[in-house]
Design an enzyme around this catalytic site. Structure first.
Site, short mmCIF file in Angstrom:
data_model
loop_
_atom_site.label_atom_id
_atom_site.label_comp_id
_atom_site.label_asym_id
_atom_site.label_seq_id
_atom_site.Cartn_x
_atom_site.Cartn_y
_atom_site.Cartn_z
N HIS A 130 -2.08 -2.79 -6.41
CA HIS A 130 -2.62 -2.52 -5.07
C HIS A 130 -4.13 -2.59 -5.09
CE1 HIS A 130 -3.42 0.52 -1.63
NE2 HIS A 130 -3.38 -0.72 -1.17
N ASN B 131 -3.70 6.38 -0.92
CA ASN B 131 -3.21 6.49 0.44
C ASN B 131 -2.47 7.79 0.70
OD1 ASN B 131 -4.26 4.18 1.62
ND2 ASN B 131 -2.63 2.89 0.83
N GLU C 52 -4.63 0.04 -8.08
CA GLU C 52 -3.56 0.94 -8.51
C GLU C 52 -2.45 0.09 -9.13
OE1 GLU C 52 -3.74 4.60 -5.29
OE2 GLU C 52 -2.74 2.75 -4.68
N SER D 192 0.81 -1.21 0.00
CA SER D 192 0.00 0.00 0.00
C SER D 192 0.84 1.26 0.00
CB SER D 192 -0.93 0.00 1.22
OG SER D 192 -0.20 -0.26 2.40
#
Length: 291
Positions: A139, A189, A151, A117
Site C-alpha cells: 500500500h 488508515n 505498508e 487501502s
C-alpha cells in the site's frame, strides 16, 4: 531489474508505475481504455518534466524513461511479469476477477500485490488458491512518487519468501516499508480515516470551520496537513469506502461513517479530484482557491 506490470493508470497507478520506472525496472502500465493509459502517461510526463525543471533530472533521462514505459489494454501484457500490482477500483469483486484472470496468464512464481487501502488481502489470496502464498499487500501513499511509506501487508496465506521479496523490493525503490499483519485498515488508515471522520463531525456540529479544524490540528498536534485537507486529497469516496470497511469488518460503532461524509459523496464533492470538497480547487486536481 524486474519486469513489473501495474494494473490501473489512474493517479495512484501512474505514480506507482513512475516509482518503478525511475528505479530502473521494466514497466508496463495496463488499463481498460487507451485514453486511460494516455492520461497515466501524461501524469508521469508532468512529474518528470517538473524534475527536469528543478534540475533533478536531465531532459535526456526523462525522454529515455518515457521511451521505455510500455502501456497496454491487454491483460496478457503480464504474461512474463515477475511482479504484478493492481491499483484498480476499490471493489473486491473487480480485484478478484482480475487476479483470477492473471492467475491463468502469469508464470507460477509471479508475485501478486494489491495497493488496496483497506480491503482484505486474505480474501484476495483465497480466490487464487494455487498461488495464495504469492499474494501480498503493498500500500503506497498519495502522492506515491513522493511519500516514503509503503505498508507491506501479509495475508494469512502469504509465505515468508513472498513477504521478504516484496519488502526488499519496496526498500530498493527508496521507500520505507513497514511490516503489517492484515487487519481492517492496516495501520495508517485505521488511525487516519476515523480521525477525518471525527473532524467532519466537528464541522457538522458547528464547532469550528474546516480551515480552523485543520489549523488546530496542524499547530496543536503537529500535523503537516490538517485532517480535512488530507481528506480532500485522498477523496471522500475512498474515505467512505474505508470507513465502511472498518465498520463492517469490526462491527464497532466508533467506525460508523459520519452522515456528512455520505452527503458529500452523494453531491459529488469528492475533494481535490472533483474540484470541491471541504475546500475549493480551480478544477479537478487543481490548486486550492484561497478565500
Amino acid at each position: 531489474m524486474m519486469k513489473v506490470c501495474v494494473f490501473g493508470a489512474g493517479n495512484m497507478g501512474a505514480r506507482i508505475s513512475e516509482v518503478f520506472l525511475t528505479n530502473g525496472h521494466d514497466v508496463t502500465m495496463v488499463d481498460i481504455k487507451p485514453e486511460f493509459c494516455e492520461r497515466g502517461v501524461k501524469t508521469i510526463t508532468g512529474d518528470l518534466s517538473f524534475l527536469v525543471k528543478k534540475e533533478k533530472m536531465t531532459e535526456e533521462k526523462k525522454n529515455e524513461l518515457l521511451a521505455g514505459l510500455k502501456t497496454s489494454c491487454d491483460r496478457n501484457a503480464a504474461a512474463d511479469a515477475e511482479f504484478v500490482i493492481e491499483v484498480i477500483l476499490e471493489k473486491m469483486e473487480l480485484k478478484k476477477e482480475l487476479l483470477q484472470d492473471l492467475d491463468k496468464i502469469c508464470p507460477p512464481d509471479t508475485i501478486f500485490a494489491s495497493n488496496t487501502s483497506a480491503l482484505s488481502i486474505t480474501e484476495m489470496a483465497a480466490c487464487i488458491p494455487n498461488r495464495a502464498d504469492k499474494m501480498i499487500g503493498c500500500h503506497f501513499f498519495n502522492p506515491a512518487q513522493i511519500m516514503k511509506l509503503v505498508e507491506v501487508t501479509r495475508a494469512i496465506q502469504t509465505s515468508d519468501e513472498t513477504f521478504q521479496k516484496a519488502f526488499d523490493l519496496m526498500a530498493s525503490l527508496g521507500k520505507t516499508p513497514v511490516s503489517v499483519n492484515e487487519g481492517p485498515g492496516f495501520v495508517v488508515n485505521r488511525i487516519l480515516i476515523p480521525m477525518m471522520n471525527e473532524a467532519m463531525g466537528i464541522v457538522a456540529d458547528g464547532i469550528a470551520s474546516p480551515a480552523d479544524v485543520d489549523i488546530a490540528m496542524q499547530l496543536g498536534a503537529g500535523m503537516k496537513s490538517g485532517p480535512l485537507h488530507t481528506a480532500d486529497l485522498v477523496g471522500h469516496d475512498v474515505n467512505l469506502a474505508i470507513m465502511e470497511t472498518l465498520y463492517r469488518e469490526t462491527g464497532d460503532p466508533k467506525y460508523r461513517p459520519h452522515p456528512l461524509m455520505r452527503k458529500m459523496v452523494r453531491a459529488g464533492w469528492l475533494g481535490v479530484k472533483s474540484g470541491k470538497g471541504f475546500f475549493e480547487y480551480d478544477g479537478p486536481f487543481g490548486k486550492e482557491i484561497v478565500k
